[in-house]
Design a protein around this motif. Structure first.
Motif, PDB file in Angstrom:
ATOM      1  N   THR A  97      -6.037   2.963   7.550  1.00 38.65           N
ATOM      2  CA  THR A  97      -5.252   3.146   6.320  1.00 38.65           C
ATOM      3  C   THR A  97      -5.988   2.464   5.174  1.00 38.65           C
ATOM      4  O   THR A  97      -6.974   1.773   5.388  1.00 38.65           O
ATOM      5  N   ARG A  98      -5.468   2.655   3.971  1.00 42.21           N
ATOM      6  CA  ARG A  98      -6.113   2.001   2.836  1.00 42.21           C
ATOM      7  C   ARG A  98      -5.422   0.684   2.490  1.00 42.21           C
ATOM      8  O   ARG A  98      -5.596   0.136   1.419  1.00 42.21           O
ATOM      9  N   ILE A  99      -4.601   0.224   3.428  1.00 45.18           N
ATOM     10  CA  ILE A  99      -3.856  -0.991   3.164  1.00 45.18           C
ATOM     11  C   ILE A  99      -4.679  -2.201   3.586  1.00 45.18           C
ATOM     12  O   ILE A  99      -5.107  -2.293   4.739  1.00 45.18           O
ATOM     13  N   THR A 100      -4.930  -3.097   2.658  1.00 48.09           N
ATOM     14  CA  THR A 100      -5.702  -4.283   3.023  1.00 48.09           C
ATOM     15  C   THR A 100      -4.809  -5.514   2.965  1.00 48.09           C
ATOM     16  O   THR A 100      -4.450  -5.988   1.898  1.00 48.09           O
ATOM     17  N   PHE A 122       7.638   0.558   7.840  1.00 44.88           N
ATOM     18  CA  PHE A 122       7.165  -0.799   7.985  1.00 44.88           C
ATOM     19  C   PHE A 122       7.069  -1.330   6.557  1.00 44.88           C
ATOM     20  O   PHE A 122       6.139  -1.010   5.827  1.00 44.88           O
ATOM     21  N   ILE A 123       8.075  -2.086   6.170  1.00 45.04           N
ATOM     22  CA  ILE A 123       8.258  -2.405   4.753  1.00 45.04           C
ATOM     23  C   ILE A 123       7.052  -3.091   4.083  1.00 45.04           C
ATOM     24  O   ILE A 123       6.618  -2.648   3.024  1.00 45.04           O
ATOM     25  N   PRO A 124       6.460  -4.134   4.680  1.00 44.32           N
ATOM     26  CA  PRO A 124       5.344  -4.778   3.972  1.00 44.32           C
ATOM     27  C   PRO A 124       4.211  -3.796   3.650  1.00 44.32           C
ATOM     28  O   PRO A 124       3.618  -3.857   2.573  1.00 44.32           O
ATOM     29  N   ALA A 125       3.936  -2.871   4.569  1.00 45.23           N
ATOM     30  CA  ALA A 125       2.845  -1.917   4.325  1.00 45.23           C
ATOM     31  C   ALA A 125       3.241  -0.899   3.270  1.00 45.23           C
ATOM     32  O   ALA A 125       2.454  -0.575   2.377  1.00 45.23           O
ATOM     33  N   LEU A 155       3.921   1.890  12.155  1.00 48.96           N
ATOM     34  CA  LEU A 155       2.892   1.437  11.215  1.00 48.96           C
ATOM     35  C   LEU A 155       1.744   2.440  11.157  1.00 48.96           C
ATOM     36  O   LEU A 155       1.272   2.807  10.086  1.00 48.96           O
ATOM     37  N   VAL A 156       1.316   2.905  12.332  1.00 47.45           N
ATOM     38  CA  VAL A 156       0.161   3.806  12.371  1.00 47.45           C
ATOM     39  C   VAL A 156       0.527   5.198  11.857  1.00 47.45           C
ATOM     40  O   VAL A 156      -0.118   5.742  10.963  1.00 47.45           O
ATOM     41  N   THR A 157       1.605   5.776  12.399  1.00 45.15           N
ATOM     42  CA  THR A 157       1.941   7.153  12.015  1.00 45.15           C
ATOM     43  C   THR A 157       2.494   7.227  10.600  1.00 45.15           C
ATOM     44  O   THR A 157       2.386   8.254   9.947  1.00 45.15           O
ATOM     45  N   GLY A 158       3.086   6.134  10.139  1.00 42.12           N
ATOM     46  CA  GLY A 158       3.684   6.146   8.811  1.00 42.12           C
ATOM     47  C   GLY A 158       2.662   6.107   7.692  1.00 42.12           C
ATOM     48  O   GLY A 158       2.968   6.448   6.555  1.00 42.12           O
ATOM     49  N   PHE A 159       1.453   5.680   8.001  1.00 37.98           N
ATOM     50  CA  PHE A 159       0.502   5.480   6.915  1.00 37.98           C
ATOM     51  C   PHE A 159      -0.815   6.201   7.111  1.00 37.98           C
ATOM     52  O   PHE A 159      -1.712   6.084   6.291  1.00 37.98           O
TER      53      PHE A 159
END
Ligand code: UDP
Ligand code: MG
Length: 321
Positions: free
Chosen positions: A158-161, A189-192, A230-234
């Motif tokens: 994902t592009r989330i760091t 997954f709220i934080p992401a 987390l994985v499928t959501g983003f």
């Protein structure tokens, strides 16, 4: 604060999901309320604390109601009808929160309430997302290793760091919280999710302690589910990787077929190597089942999303009008 916000709205909302935490709640109150009163004086921020009881089966709801009676000026309690999960509890907290800044915290005292001041300062300084890194994390070795692996995977696909995605002590500006609420995702997954909207994020290091009482509310199964969220959501990268893998396997087995065919005519028929064939077949069946399961994960989520059922049901809200 904007001119339209009523004067009585607090500036800072603390959102705390609670599920079967009867043994630890009193200790939480004993540290949280004094810490918040100090913060109010130090930073000049008015506050409210929103507890969301996620359908606890123990005395948590009663304990929260009693605490509400003691401090109705700064306490609000949202009572769920059932258990809808930590992230839905936080989502409900977001719905009821009135503050300009919103900070989430776990009820088990793993995130020290005294650290809230550090997050609040960053929010006041203009950061719209304050992530946290747990220093010296106090969890089982299995959780730590699994969490590190998931952090790496998320970072790749994902592009989330974020350095530490699992820590729930986090601060958000109201603008971010409103966007998160608009998403209406049934598994998230709220934080992401919040991170994807952040314009000026920052990260700080916070202390981490052992659970004060009780046990983790996450079973291994629930942790796996959460990580699939987390994985499928983003990212759809797992599906893309799978199609590439399928392509490579098809190429490999095609080549093998060609070789065996030539061999058949050159050397005659053969029955040796039948177990190698078994091994190959089982391996391929395993890969196929995994692929089907992965597809199922995405399809199941699409199904839940299109049904548009309420994500949580609130029974009562204890608050002073
Ligand atoms: N929690 C919740 N609903 C659930 C599971 C957990 O509201 O279905 C709450 C729990 O009461 C705690 C927080 O979420 O305040 C984090 O849970 P826990 O400490 O068990 O998770 P861990 O720290 O093991 O990740
Ligand atoms: Mg915990």
């Amino acid at each position: 604060m904007s001119a339209t916000t009523p004067q009585k709205s607090p500036q800072l909302s603390i959102v705390i999901p609670v599920y079967n935490e009867e043994d630890g709640l009193q200790a939480l109150f004993d540290r949280l309320f004094p810490a918040m009163d100090r913060l109010r004086v130090e930073l000049g921020l008015s506050y409210e604390i929103i507890f969301v009881n996620d359908g606890s089966k123990d005395r948590s709801a009663g304990i929260l109601a009693a605490q509400y009676e003691l401090r109705p000026d700064v306490t609000r309690v949202v009572l769920f009808q059932n258990n809808f999960g930590q992230h839905m509890a936080i989502m409900a907290g977001f719905e009821y929160a009135r503050g300009e800044y919103i900070i989430t915290l776990d009820a088990d005292l793993q995130n020290p309430p005294e650290e809230i001041t550090l997050l609040a300062k960053q929010l006041v300084d203009g950061h719209d997302y304050v992530g946290t890194i747990r220093s010296n994390r106090q969890d089982s070795w299995f959780r730590k290793i699994a969490s590190r692996a998931m952090n790496h995977l998320r970072q790749r696909i994902t592009r989330i760091t974020m350095t530490d995605q699992g820590c729930m002590l986090r601060g958000y500006h109201r603008r971010i919280v409103n966007l998160v609420r608009q998403c209406n995702e049934s598994n998230t997954f709220i934080p992401a999710l919040a991170y994807t909207f952040a314009a000026n994020p920052t990260e700080i290091t916070v202390k981490h302690e052992e659970r004060f009482a009780g046990e983790s509310k996450y079973t291994l199964y629930q942790l796996i589910r959460l990580n699939f969220d987390l994985v499928t959501g983003f990212s759809v990268m797992p599906l893309q990787i799978f199609s590439i893998l399928g392509m490579l396997l098809a190429l490999g087995s095609g080549t093998l077929f060609a070789i065996l065919l030539v061999r058949r005519f050159v050397l005659g028929s053969e029955v040796e190597g039948v177990f190698t064939l078994f091994a190959l077949t089982f391996f391929l069946i395993g890969v196929m089942l995994f692929g089907l399961g992965l597809l199922g994960e995405y399809i199941g989520r699409i199904y839940q999303q299109v049904r548009e059922r309420p994500r949580y049901v609130v029974q009562t809200v204890l608050e002073r009008q």
